[in-house]
Design a protein around this motif. Sequence first.
Motif, PDB file in Angstrom:
ATOM      1  N   HIS A  18       0.835  -1.206   0.000  1.00 30.61           N
ATOM      2  CA  HIS A  18       0.000   0.000   0.000  1.00 30.61           C
ATOM      3  C   HIS A  18       0.868   1.254   0.000  1.00 30.61           C
ATOM      4  N   GLY A  19       1.919   1.257   0.837  1.00 26.57           N
ATOM      5  CA  GLY A  19       2.813   2.408   0.891  1.00 26.57           C
ATOM      6  C   GLY A  19       2.050   3.688   1.150  1.00 26.57           C
ATOM      7  N   GLY A  20       2.514   4.773   0.560  1.00 25.99           N
ATOM      8  CA  GLY A  20       1.814   6.038   0.635  1.00 25.99           C
ATOM      9  C   GLY A  20       1.850   6.665   2.008  1.00 25.99           C
ATOM     10  N   ALA A  21       1.222   7.814   2.099  1.00 28.95           N
ATOM     11  CA  ALA A  21       1.210   8.584   3.346  1.00 28.95           C
ATOM     12  C   ALA A  21      -0.219   8.827   3.800  1.00 28.95           C
ATOM     13  N   GLY A  22      -1.090   7.854   3.535  1.00 28.14           N
ATOM     14  CA  GLY A  22      -2.459   7.990   4.009  1.00 28.14           C
ATOM     15  C   GLY A  22      -3.381   8.726   3.053  1.00 28.14           C
ATOM     16  N   GLU A  23      -2.982   8.837   1.776  1.00 31.60           N
ATOM     17  CA  GLU A  23      -3.834   9.561   0.818  1.00 31.60           C
ATOM     18  C   GLU A  23      -5.191   8.885   0.640  1.00 31.60           C
ATOM     19  N   ASP A  24      -5.223   7.559   0.831  1.00 27.16           N
ATOM     20  CA  ASP A  24      -6.488   6.839   0.649  1.00 27.16           C
ATOM     21  C   ASP A  24      -7.285   6.735   1.951  1.00 27.16           C
ATOM     22  N   PHE A  25      -6.914   7.533   2.924  1.00 26.45           N
ATOM     23  CA  PHE A  25      -7.591   7.494   4.218  1.00 26.45           C
ATOM     24  C   PHE A  25      -9.105   7.717   4.100  1.00 26.45           C
ATOM     25  N   PRO A  26      -9.588   8.702   3.343  1.00 28.10           N
ATOM     26  CA  PRO A  26     -11.044   8.879   3.238  1.00 28.10           C
ATOM     27  C   PRO A  26     -11.757   7.635   2.709  1.00 28.10           C
ATOM     28  N   ALA A  27     -11.164   6.973   1.716  1.00 28.69           N
ATOM     29  CA  ALA A  27     -11.789   5.768   1.171  1.00 28.69           C
ATOM     30  C   ALA A  27     -11.759   4.630   2.190  1.00 28.69           C
ATOM     31  N   MET A  28     -10.646   4.503   2.918  1.00 27.75           N
ATOM     32  CA  MET A  28     -10.558   3.469   3.948  1.00 27.75           C
ATOM     33  C   MET A  28     -11.562   3.730   5.074  1.00 27.75           C
ATOM     34  N   LEU A  29     -11.730   5.002   5.428  1.00 29.86           N
ATOM     35  CA  LEU A  29     -12.695   5.373   6.460  1.00 29.86           C
ATOM     36  C   LEU A  29     -14.121   5.027   6.018  1.00 29.86           C
ATOM     37  N   ALA A  30     -14.446   5.333   4.769  1.00 29.17           N
ATOM     38  CA  ALA A  30     -15.778   5.003   4.252  1.00 29.17           C
ATOM     39  C   ALA A  30     -16.026   3.502   4.279  1.00 29.17           C
ATOM     40  N   GLU A  31     -15.008   2.724   3.921  1.00 31.57           N
ATOM     41  CA  GLU A  31     -15.134   1.270   3.962  1.00 31.57           C
ATOM     42  C   GLU A  31     -15.346   0.779   5.387  1.00 31.57           C
ATOM     43  N   LEU A  32     -14.547   1.309   6.310  1.00 36.74           N
ATOM     44  CA  LEU A  32     -14.672   0.916   7.715  1.00 36.74           C
ATOM     45  C   LEU A  32     -16.057   1.235   8.263  1.00 36.74           C
ATOM     46  N   ARG A  33     -16.541   2.430   8.007  1.00 29.57           N
ATOM     47  CA  ARG A  33     -17.866   2.822   8.513  1.00 29.57           C
ATOM     48  C   ARG A  33     -18.972   1.941   7.932  1.00 29.57           C
ATOM     49  N   ALA A  34     -18.785   1.529   6.679  1.00 22.14           N
ATOM     50  CA  ALA A  34     -19.793   0.672   6.046  1.00 22.14           C
ATOM     51  C   ALA A  34     -19.893  -0.679   6.748  1.00 22.14           C
ATOM     52  N   TYR A  35     -18.777  -1.185   7.255  1.00 25.14           N
ATOM     53  CA  TYR A  35     -18.805  -2.478   7.945  1.00 25.14           C
ATOM     54  C   TYR A  35     -19.649  -2.447   9.221  1.00 25.14           C
ATOM     55  N   PHE A  36     -19.784  -1.275   9.822  1.00 21.92           N
ATOM     56  CA  PHE A  36     -20.576  -1.156  11.048  1.00 21.92           C
ATOM     57  C   PHE A  36     -22.071  -0.970  10.773  1.00 21.92           C
ATOM     58  N   GLN A  37     -22.425  -0.769   9.505  1.00 25.58           N
ATOM     59  CA  GLN A  37     -23.833  -0.576   9.173  1.00 25.58           C
ATOM     60  C   GLN A  37     -24.601  -1.902   9.275  1.00 25.58           C
TER      61      GLN A  37
END
Length: 338
Positions: free
Chosen positions: A129-148
């Motif tokens: 994955h590398g990077g410096a957290g640029e995909d954080f918003p997408a990862m957050l959206a995925e995480l929140r969806a799991y709690f739905q």
Amino acid sequence: MTHSNTLNFSVLDLASITQGGSASVSFRHTLDLARQAEKWGYRRFWMAEHHGMPGIASSATSVLIGHVAGGTSTIRVGSGGIMLPNHAPLVIAEQFGTLESLYPGRIDLGLGRAPGSDQAVSRVLRREHGGAGEDFPAMLAELRAYFQPDDAPSNGIVRAIPGEGLNVPIWLLGSSGFSAQLAAQLGLPFAFASHFAPDYLMPALELYRENFRPSAVLDKPCAMIGVNVTAADTEQEAKRLATSQQQAFLNMIRGRFAQLPPPVDSMDGLWTPYEEAALTRQFGFAVVGDKEQVRARLKGIIESTGADELIIASQIYDHDARLRSYELVAEVGRELQG
């Protein structure tokens, strides 16, 4: 989660490993502090994800949260924070779904996007994955969806079990404007790491409040700020205790990660004028003193920032002295709340 006008005080524990100590001792002290914090009326007890640091034992943050939650009964326990880009969102949903199932209504999930260490550790953790957290918003959206709640169990979508349908409050943590902006857009509570990035505090809070959009989570902004506090019965003793954290930061800017050192009577001769200036700037937001001095300083911080909650970090070498510091801050908190 609705917004409360009550000013809360909470604890941020780094599970410090002191010089000559061990992770095992650190964990005993962490649980003892959490139990005392619960008794003294603190709202939350959060632990932070760091890796590869000889002086910090909270790398397996979710495991430690379970240990502390299991040894307490009412205080909220959570992460300040989990560094989401280090993990698959599904794994975090399952871990915190498990914690919430074990300790209902007591688990918080604070999320950051930094690696929680240096670039070498980041490469090992994040691999392809590398990077410096640029995909954080997408990862957050995925995480929140799991709690739905899953209204169609047979639809073939990956599910977090446990996790699905559970209410695990999510906070966004930050030391710049990125998470402030994202928390505002999503209507989430925001915690700013002013205990190590004081210069960006006010711009980040302004960004968060000005751009906040009400959501199902919050109807108005909710901001927590981190504050380094070293309190003691005398100003002289507080200043002495604070030298442990000063030495730790001095080691860090020199590129040496080490266990938390014992305090010294004076920092004279231990730092260069340049290093002293850097530490003075770094700890410009820190509170060091006796109870009256701590009350005056915290009152000023609350009034100038409009914070809804203070989360107190205290890196103090002696465990009993650290307990006393948090006890004094709890007394100050009750007086300011009253």
